[in-house]
Structure formats: structure tokens, C-alpha cells
Design a protein around this motif. Structure first.
Motif, mmCIF file in Angstrom:
data_model
loop_
_atom_site.group_PDB
_atom_site.id
_atom_site.type_symbol
_atom_site.label_atom_id
_atom_site.label_comp_id
_atom_site.label_asym_id
_atom_site.label_seq_id
_atom_site.Cartn_x
_atom_site.Cartn_y
_atom_site.Cartn_z
ATOM 1 N N VAL A 1 0.850 -1.269 0.074
ATOM 2 C CA VAL A 1 -0.119 -0.004 -0.005
ATOM 3 C C VAL A 1 0.862 1.044 0.004
ATOM 4 O O VAL A 1 0.594 2.242 -0.757
ATOM 5 C CB VAL A 1 -0.863 0.108 1.218
ATOM 6 N N GLU B 1 -6.535 -3.010 0.081
ATOM 7 C CA GLU B 1 -5.924 -1.831 0.220
ATOM 8 C C GLU B 1 -5.475 -1.232 -1.036
ATOM 9 O O GLU B 1 -5.352 -0.071 -1.206
ATOM 10 C CB GLU B 1 -5.046 -1.979 1.506
ATOM 11 N N VAL B 2 -4.834 -2.108 -1.536
ATOM 12 C CA VAL B 2 -4.159 -1.620 -2.811
ATOM 13 C C VAL B 2 -5.344 -0.921 -3.687
ATOM 14 O O VAL B 2 -5.044 0.072 -4.631
ATOM 15 C CB VAL B 2 -3.125 -2.650 -3.351
#
Ligand code: DC
Length: 225
Positions: free
Chosen positions: A62, A110-111
């Protein structure tokens, strides 16, 4: 015109369905901007590789997503060049290694979230044609025009084989077919934003269709210009 009023055409589909070529040609014909969202995932994948990050370390990935500078440019012949952290990564981005890294990091929620606003920022007048897996379902659900391209896995492997052989990359057809099937399964089965057509997308099976015919079918969905 506010950003939300800028018209968007989304073109989603599995790897090798012809999305990249079709999206670029349609954007050219419409005079609209073009987003290759897969290139963003690939760019983060190779930046993570350059930094020697572990592809299972979500928080490092991230951070890498936020820190990676990605710039789309064109060379003198109008061909796209992709600059990652100041380096021309166009050729590296197209390798199977970059594709596999992209597919792995694309499974991390989350990416995906970190790339969401970045993708939406490409929505600028007079319009955007966005190519990916979740353009019509997640990133631009309000897009006025949505297409989902498919093609048989065998034909997609053959297209990829031709593309890579022309570039002098040594690959085998059965190997590519295996990779395509594995990537399809990963992209379709992941928990977040799996590959699937938006309910309101028009499906076009490109198996056996020449590029011009697909471009014409997509343009036929747009208002007469
Ligand atoms: O379209 P492509 O082959 O360049 O995409 C590379 C990988 O990135 C693909 O395996 C899935 C992922 N991807 C994604 O999850 N969502 C997108 N909008 C675009 C690509």
C-alpha cells in the motif's frame, strides 16, 4: 462541466480480450482521454519488484502504491510510453512477470482502494474511455456506456503469443494458455472487485472478429457524432 458530468465509456474484460487495442482506437476516434488501469497495477507491481518487496506484505505494498509515480506519455509516433518513478518502464510493464505481479497485488483490497481516486482523476473533458476489470462495476459505476469484451482462452493465448513473438520474447502457446487460465481464475475469484461484467454492460465476444469490427460495434453504442 463537473467531473461527474464528463462522459465515460468503460471497457472491461479478461487479459487478451483485445481491450487495450480497442480502448485506444475508440478513444482516438472519439477524441477522448484513455485510461489503461491495468498499467497502474503493473506499474505498482514492478515498482514493488524494484524495491524487493514481498508480494504478500500488504502494508508495504500500500505504501508502495502511494509512493509510485506513474506518468502516461506518448512517443513521437503517438505510441504510449509509461514512466514509472522517472524510468521508462513500457517494455517491462508488458512482460508476463509484471502481469503476474499486478494480478497478485490487485487481489489486495487496500491496494485497490489506494488506486481508486487515482483512476477517477482521469475523468476529464471531453470524455474518458477506461480499460480494465472493474471500470464499469467499481470505479465508474455511473458510466453512461459500458462494454465487456470476451474471447475464447485459446484465441487470447494465440493473440498474446503473436504479440510476444513479434517482440522477440520466447514463449510457448501451451504455457501462455496455462498462464491465461490461471490469471482468469485469480481475477474472477478474488474477494474484492472480481472480474465480472456490470449488469448494464454490453457483452461483445471478439473471438474471430477483426479489430475494426469490434471498434465499429463499440462506437455503434455511442450517440451519433
Ligand atoms: O489488463 P492487464 O493485463 O494489464 O492487467 C494486469 C492485472 O491487473 C490483471 O491480472 C488484473 C489486474 N487489474 C485489476 O485487477 N483491475 C483493473 N482495473 C485492471 C487490472
Amino acid at each position: 462541466m463537473t467531473q461527474d458530468n464528463v462522459p465515460v465509456l468503460t471497457i472491461d474484460g479478461p487479459s487478451g480480450s483485445g481491450k487495450g487495442t480497442i480502448t485506444r482506437l475508440v478513444a482516438q476516434r472519439l477524441g477522448w482521454h484513455y485510461l489503461d488501469s491495468g498499467a497502474l497495477y503493473r506499474a505498482v507491481g514492478i515498482a514493488a519488484g524494484w524495491a524487493d518487496l514481498d508480494l504478500s506484505d500488504a502494508s508495504a505494498l500500500v505504501r508502495c502504491t502511494f509512493d509510485t509515480d506513474i506518468d502516461f506519455q506518448e512517443d513521437h509516433g503517438g505510441e504510449p510510453r509509461i514512466i514509472v518513478n522517472g524510468l521508462d518502464a513500457t517494455d517491462e510493464l508488458r512482460t508476463e512477470t509484471a502481469g503476474a505481479a499486478a494480478s497478485a497485488i490487485a487481489a489486495i483490497p487496500e491496494v485497490r482502494a489506494a488506486l481508486r481516486d487515482r483512476q477517477r482523476a482521469y475523468r476529464r473533458p471531453p470524455g474518458l474511455v477506461a480499460d480494465g476489470r472493474d471500470m464499469g462495476t467499481v470505479i465508474f459505476p455511473d458510466a453512461a456506456y459500458k462494454v465487456f469484451l470476451t474471447a475464447s482462452a485459446e484465441e487470447r493465448a494465440e493473440r498474446r503469443y503473436k504479440q510476444l513473438s513479434e517482440k522477440g520474447v520466447s514463449v510457448t502457446l501451451p504455457g501462455l494458455l496455462r498462464e491465461i487460465l490461471a490469471r482468469d481464475a485469480r481475477d474472477a475469484n478474488r474477494a474484492v472487485a472480481p472480474l465480472r461484467p456490470a449488469d448494464d454492460a454490453v457483452r461483445i465476444d471478439t473471438t474471430g472478429l477483426p479489430i475494426d469490427a469490434v471498434v465499429a460495434r463499440v462506437l455503434a453504442l455511442m450517440p451519433a457524432r
